[in-house]
Design a protein around this motif. Structure first.
Motif, PDB file in Angstrom:
ATOM      1  N   THR A 298     -27.514-114.649 -25.875  1.00 60.58           N
ATOM      2  CA  THR A 298     -27.772-115.756 -26.816  1.00 60.58           C
ATOM      3  C   THR A 298     -29.036-115.432 -27.607  1.00 60.58           C
ATOM      4  O   THR A 298     -29.958-114.764 -27.118  1.00 60.58           O
ATOM      5  CB  THR A 298     -27.974-117.091 -26.072  1.00 60.58           C
ATOM      6  N   VAL A 299     -29.077-115.934 -28.826  1.00 58.06           N
ATOM      7  CA  VAL A 299     -30.250-115.699 -29.686  1.00 58.06           C
ATOM      8  C   VAL A 299     -31.473-116.421 -29.139  1.00 58.06           C
ATOM      9  O   VAL A 299     -32.599-115.909 -29.182  1.00 58.06           O
ATOM     10  CB  VAL A 299     -29.937-116.158 -31.121  1.00 58.06           C
ATOM     11  N   GLY A 300     -31.298-117.577 -28.578  1.00 58.83           N
ATOM     12  CA  GLY A 300     -32.431-118.347 -28.059  1.00 58.83           C
ATOM     13  C   GLY A 300     -33.129-117.628 -26.921  1.00 58.83           C
ATOM     14  O   GLY A 300     -34.362-117.655 -26.807  1.00 58.83           O
ATOM     15  N   ALA A 301     -32.329-116.987 -26.049  1.00 57.55           N
ATOM     16  CA  ALA A 301     -32.938-116.263 -24.934  1.00 57.55           C
ATOM     17  C   ALA A 301     -33.790-115.091 -25.438  1.00 57.55           C
ATOM     18  O   ALA A 301     -34.880-114.815 -24.927  1.00 57.55           O
ATOM     19  CB  ALA A 301     -31.846-115.766 -23.995  1.00 57.55           C
ATOM     20  N   TRP A 302     -33.310-114.417 -26.483  1.00 56.30           N
ATOM     21  CA  TRP A 302     -34.078-113.268 -27.025  1.00 56.30           C
ATOM     22  C   TRP A 302     -35.417-113.735 -27.576  1.00 56.30           C
ATOM     23  O   TRP A 302     -36.445-113.141 -27.309  1.00 56.30           O
ATOM     24  CB  TRP A 302     -33.265-112.586 -28.128  1.00 56.30           C
ATOM     25  N   TRP A 303     -35.387-114.857 -28.344  1.00 57.69           N
ATOM     26  CA  TRP A 303     -36.637-115.354 -28.892  1.00 57.69           C
ATOM     27  C   TRP A 303     -37.568-115.876 -27.804  1.00 57.69           C
ATOM     28  O   TRP A 303     -38.792-115.757 -27.916  1.00 57.69           O
ATOM     29  CB  TRP A 303     -36.356-116.460 -29.913  1.00 57.69           C
ATOM     30  N   ALA A 304     -37.039-116.413 -26.750  1.00 52.96           N
ATOM     31  CA  ALA A 304     -37.878-116.893 -25.649  1.00 52.96           C
ATOM     32  C   ALA A 304     -38.584-115.729 -24.959  1.00 52.96           C
ATOM     33  O   ALA A 304     -39.785-115.790 -24.653  1.00 52.96           O
ATOM     34  CB  ALA A 304     -37.023-117.667 -24.648  1.00 52.96           C
ATOM     35  N   VAL A 305     -37.827-114.662 -24.701  1.00 55.11           N
ATOM     36  CA  VAL A 305     -38.443-113.483 -24.073  1.00 55.11           C
ATOM     37  C   VAL A 305     -39.494-112.869 -24.995  1.00 55.11           C
ATOM     38  O   VAL A 305     -40.582-112.487 -24.564  1.00 55.11           O
ATOM     39  CB  VAL A 305     -37.347-112.451 -23.704  1.00 55.11           C
ATOM     40  N   PHE A 306     -39.178-112.800 -26.280  1.00 53.83           N
ATOM     41  CA  PHE A 306     -40.119-112.212 -27.233  1.00 53.83           C
ATOM     42  C   PHE A 306     -41.401-113.046 -27.317  1.00 53.83           C
ATOM     43  O   PHE A 306     -42.515-112.485 -27.342  1.00 53.83           O
ATOM     44  CB  PHE A 306     -39.454-112.119 -28.604  1.00 53.83           C
ATOM     45  N   ALA A 307     -41.264-114.371 -27.328  1.00 53.44           N
ATOM     46  CA  ALA A 307     -42.438-115.240 -27.388  1.00 53.44           C
ATOM     47  C   ALA A 307     -43.285-115.094 -26.128  1.00 53.44           C
ATOM     48  O   ALA A 307     -44.524-115.085 -26.187  1.00 53.44           O
ATOM     49  CB  ALA A 307     -41.995-116.692 -27.580  1.00 53.44           C
TER      50      ALA A 307
END
Length: 326
Positions: A298-307
């Motif tokens: 999911t896109v949200g998981a990628w942004w969460a890990v990146f943040a």
């Protein structure tokens, strides 16, 4: 008509002219005293002088030998003195020891440097051209003339020391201006010059003290203190060399400390960067495994890990800055 007999004319032969051998032995005489000067004598020239003045054959061997230590050989009629003086060799850019062999008798002085020593050559030329100076120097005996030869030689030593001192001052400025890496070779060269100079002067100090006592028989009584000035000059040179030795060793230690400090700064920065990247690598390694986890693909998981990774990196950098490690 009968033919006339042919007359053979003798062939003309080229007349070979043999140039006389060059006379290199320079000689001056005045007031019953003779000064003979010759640079780098050959065996034949040394034998000529030995026969003329009655020198011992072992002294002639020492003159022709290129590796003699400073010494004095005493004989009833004369003294044989071996001294060394620093000469800068431009070919190898190093200080070398130039040997000066001296024979001194009651009515003569013979100077035989292994290589040309400019102070001796210049003094000989001045005495040759200036009759008044010749009478002044030759009137007080061979010991007084030898004093002036050695005095000019030791005066010639001090400009070499001044150059070494100037190099040390320049090295100090370079170190504190941040050019530590560039002066390592310069420090090594100056250190080598000081070591070479010390090797020349150290064995000569005791020889000059012995010469001061033994040359008295060739000096008038009122001039016996003159050679004490030569001994003082050698001691001043030795004291300056001791100071230069301490200075160059201190500069070498300072330069090494500056280089080590710079290397420590670089290692500290690299360590901090490695520590910041270590948890980020751990996070990417965990989430890069080929397993399903909450929010997988999911896109949200990628942004969460990146943040989370950015927050962690900024937090670690702020912490190291707070501790003044960065």
């Amino acid at each position: 008509m009968p033919s006339l007999p042919r007359i053979k004319r003798p062939r003309s032969r080229a007349v070979e002219t043999v140039a006389p051998p060059e006379r290199r032995i320079a000689e001056l005489s005045c007031n019953g005293l003779t000064w003979v000067h010759l640079d780098a004598p050959t065996p034949a020239e040394a034998e000529i002088l030995a026969e003329r003045f009655g020198w011992h054959p072992l002294d002639v061997e020492d003159v022709l030998s290129k590796r003699q230590r400073p010494k004095i050989d005493e004989y009833p009629e004369y003294l044989f003195v071996v001294l060394h003086f620093p000469v800068y060799d431009k070919r190898v850019q190093r200080l070398n020891a130039a040997e000066l062999d001296v024979f001194i008798g009651q009515n003569y002085l013979v100077t035989l440097p292994a290589v040309e020593l400019l102070p001796v050559t210049r003094l000989f030329h001045r005495v040759h051209e200036d009759l008044e100076l010749r009478e002044q120097l030759f009137a007080k005996g061979s010991g007084y003339l030898l004093y002036h030869v050695l005095d000019d030689l030791f005066d010639y030593c001090f400009p070499i020391l001044d150059k070494i001192g100037h190099k040390l001052d320049s090295l100090e400025d370079d170190i504190f201006e941040g050019r530590s890496d560039e002066v390592v070779r310069d420090i090594s060269n100056v250190k080598q010059e000081i070591i070479s100079y010390r090797k020349i002067i150290k064995p000569e100090r005791s020889t000059l003290r012995l010469l001061e006592r033994q040359v008295e028989r060739f000096l008038p009584e009122e001039l016996e203190l003159y050679f004490d000035d030569i001994v003082d000059a050698s001691e001043r040179i030795w004291d300056l060399l001791d100071n230069f030795k301490e200075v160059v060793e201190a500069l070498e230690d300072t330069n090494e400390s500056a280089i080590n400090h710079r290397q420590n700064d670089i290692l500290r920065v690299l360590t901090v960067v490695s520590v910041i990247l270590l948890p980020l690598t751990l996070i990417t390694g965990i989430f890069g495994m080929n397993v399903h986890f909450p929010g997988f693909e999911t896109v949200g998981a990628w942004w969460a890990v990146f943040a989370a990774m950015v927050t962690l990196a900024v937090g670690l950098a702020a912490f190291f800055r707070y501790k003044r490690w960065l």
